[in-house]
Design an enzyme around this catalytic site. Sequence first.
Site, short mmCIF file in Angstrom:
data_model
loop_
_atom_site.label_atom_id
_atom_site.label_comp_id
_atom_site.label_asym_id
_atom_site.label_seq_id
_atom_site.Cartn_x
_atom_site.Cartn_y
_atom_site.Cartn_z
N HIS A 1 0.72 -1.36 -0.31
CA HIS A 1 -0.02 -0.13 0.02
C HIS A 1 1.02 1.36 0.49
CE1 HIS A 1 1.35 -0.66 4.28
NE2 HIS A 1 0.45 0.69 4.55
C1 UD1 Z 1 -2.07 5.10 5.43
C2 UD1 Z 1 -0.56 5.87 6.42
C3 UD1 Z 1 0.27 4.90 6.10
C4 UD1 Z 1 0.10 3.41 6.24
C5 UD1 Z 1 -1.32 3.32 6.06
C6 UD1 Z 1 -1.73 1.71 6.66
C7 UD1 Z 1 -0.59 8.19 6.55
C8 UD1 Z 1 0.32 9.61 5.03
N1 UD1 Z 1 -0.57 7.24 5.35
O1 UD1 Z 1 -2.21 5.28 4.63
O2 UD1 Z 1 0.75 5.24 6.64
O3 UD1 Z 1 0.38 3.15 6.59
O4 UD1 Z 1 -2.55 4.33 6.09
O5 UD1 Z 1 -2.89 0.89 5.98
O6 UD1 Z 1 -0.75 8.40 6.71
N2 UD1 Z 1 -9.55 4.41 1.50
C9 UD1 Z 1 -10.20 4.16 0.91
N3 UD1 Z 1 -11.50 3.00 2.13
C10 UD1 Z 1 -10.88 3.73 3.63
C11 UD1 Z 1 -9.70 4.20 3.35
C12 UD1 Z 1 -8.52 4.72 2.22
O7 UD1 Z 1 -11.06 3.34 0.28
O8 UD1 Z 1 -11.50 2.97 4.53
C13 UD1 Z 1 -9.20 4.76 -0.08
C14 UD1 Z 1 -9.51 6.43 0.10
O9 UD1 Z 1 -9.39 6.03 -1.79
C15 UD1 Z 1 -8.28 6.77 0.57
C16 UD1 Z 1 -6.93 5.98 -0.14
O10 UD1 Z 1 -7.01 5.00 0.51
O11 UD1 Z 1 -7.60 8.27 -0.86
C17 UD1 Z 1 -5.36 6.30 0.64
O12 UD1 Z 1 -6.06 6.67 2.18
P1 UD1 Z 1 -5.00 7.46 3.46
O13 UD1 Z 1 -6.19 7.06 4.36
O14 UD1 Z 1 -5.12 8.71 2.77
O15 UD1 Z 1 -3.66 6.95 3.26
P2 UD1 Z 1 -3.29 5.35 3.19
O16 UD1 Z 1 -2.52 4.69 2.16
O17 UD1 Z 1 -4.45 4.60 3.51
N1 UDP Z 2 -3.54 -6.03 8.83
C1 UDP Z 2 -4.92 -6.83 8.69
N2 UDP Z 2 -5.51 -7.35 7.24
C2 UDP Z 2 -4.46 -6.78 6.24
C3 UDP Z 2 -3.58 -6.24 6.53
C4 UDP Z 2 -2.83 -6.36 7.65
O1 UDP Z 2 -5.49 -6.96 9.83
O2 UDP Z 2 -5.92 -7.05 5.39
C5 UDP Z 2 -2.55 -5.53 10.30
C6 UDP Z 2 -1.34 -5.89 10.31
O3 UDP Z 2 -1.49 -7.38 11.02
C7 UDP Z 2 -1.28 -4.90 10.95
C8 UDP Z 2 -2.18 -4.09 10.17
O4 UDP Z 2 -2.83 -4.73 10.05
O5 UDP Z 2 -1.03 -4.92 12.38
C9 UDP Z 2 -0.64 -3.43 9.93
O6 UDP Z 2 -1.47 -2.11 8.31
P1 UDP Z 2 -1.27 -1.62 7.66
O7 UDP Z 2 0.04 -2.65 6.39
O8 UDP Z 2 -2.25 -1.26 6.96
O9 UDP Z 2 0.41 -0.60 7.55
P2 UDP Z 2 1.35 0.06 8.13
O10 UDP Z 2 1.72 -0.67 9.65
O11 UDP Z 2 2.25 -0.06 6.55
O12 UDP Z 2 1.50 1.39 8.42
#
Ligand code: UD1
Ligand code: UDP
Length: 365
Positions: free
Chosen positions: A207
């Site tokens: 991601h």
């Molecule tokens: C965010 C965090 C990242 C973290 C990740 C965990 C920041 C800068 N990034 O990234 O560090 O590792 O979360 O998963 O804070 N979206 C959906 N549904 C949701 C949430 C998001 O469809 O419930 C889509 C939306 O289009 C959104 C895009 O995902 O624009 C990105 O979501 P966002 O929360 O901005 O960043 P992540 O890539 O999830």
């Molecule tokens: N995780 C989950 N389901 C998934 C992918 C990740 O429960 O399909 C959990 C994972 O075990 C960990 C957390 O989500 O506890 C990590 O989140 P993510 O990878 O989104 O973010 P990051 O750690 O890179 O910020």
Amino acid sequence: MHRVVLVVGTRPNMVKAAPLWRILQRHREQFDTYLVDTGQHYDYGLSGIFFDQLGLPSPYACLGVDAGTSIEQIAGMMVELEKVFLELQPHLVAVFGDVNSALAGALVAARMRISIAHVEAGLRSFDYDMPEEINRILIDRVADHLFVSEPSGQANLAREGVDATKLCYCGNIMIDSLVHARAESRKSLILDELRLEPKKYAVLTLHRPSNVDDPAILASLVQTAVQIGSTVPVIFPCHPRTRKGLPQFTGVDNAVGGPLRIIEPLGYVDFLRLQSDALFVLTDSGGVQEETTYLQVPCVTLRRNTERPVTVEVGSNVLAGTDPQAILAAVRSIMEGRQKIGRIPDLWDGRTAERVVQYLSRVLS
Ligand code: UD1
Ligand code: UDP
């Protein structure tokens, strides 16, 4: 009585906040704790299911901030958080990790002169192209209490001149959740549902914007995963950010027995089971690098750097970057039995939240 607000917003935030919430509840005579959800993650599969499975209560406030650009997201959260902090007048705001919700919470608390606890402080990738790196540095600059999960965190903060009296090396709070959910995860039926056998599949998560926002890089990573899948099936619970870039790969969706199975993001308990029984994991996630280290499951990280070097130096992680040949070579080592198992880093023992609360009891009294 100390009024404490825990600010969460994303999937990994819930995993880190749940243990702290639980221990603070045991000390209700000392701490009056509130949970605030910025709504950064809003799909049930990325948010609600984590509240449910990790035992978090309904938040005091859910800010429901619209995504927009990253700057709009941070700004929107800040406007709403100020209102909540004015209402609650907390003595301490706790933020977790490096996501935008944590930055917004820290900046608002700093300007309102509220003490800030940063859980998972000091991590550095030294890669300013990652939004999280900027968030980490800014949060650590304004935090009053810095809870460090691995030795590199302590060294980074010392080098940046942070006063040692603000630091607490307490271990990895994500591992508290893992230890807590382990028994439940053994009951998960996810392997049966996906028709998988232990150690006969790999898991992929992706991601990071640098990997998934550029169609050429994403295509190359998916093609590499398909290639790996010809030897061992790859299960790919797909983050919504990544899903947006995947329409050209819908042909590989959900094919049981196929090389790459793209599925919806999994809930915490099922994903823990899937990771625990995997032959290896391919990922660009921060948390997954740490969880595989704890589980001693080989992890191939699809990034050039990591802000969690203990997972490489001590744990089961190898950095492969995004070059297909390097990824395939790392996978080959595992398939040939030369996998890295490593050991569990110090204080990754399921008791980090207890140490955080002990520390807070001492410094806040
Ligand atoms: C965010 C965090 C990242 C973290 C990740 C965990 C920041 C800068 N990034 O990234 O560090 O590792 O979360 O998963 O804070 N979206 C959906 N549904 C949701 C949430 C998001 O469809 O419930 C889509 C939306 O289009 C959104 C895009 O995902 O624009 C990105 O979501 P966002 O929360 O901005 O960043 P992540 O890539 O999830
Ligand atoms: N995780 C989950 N389901 C998934 C992918 C990740 O429960 O399909 C959990 C994972 O075990 C960990 C957390 O989500 O506890 C990590 O989140 P993510 O990878 O989104 O973010 P990051 O750690 O890179 O910020």
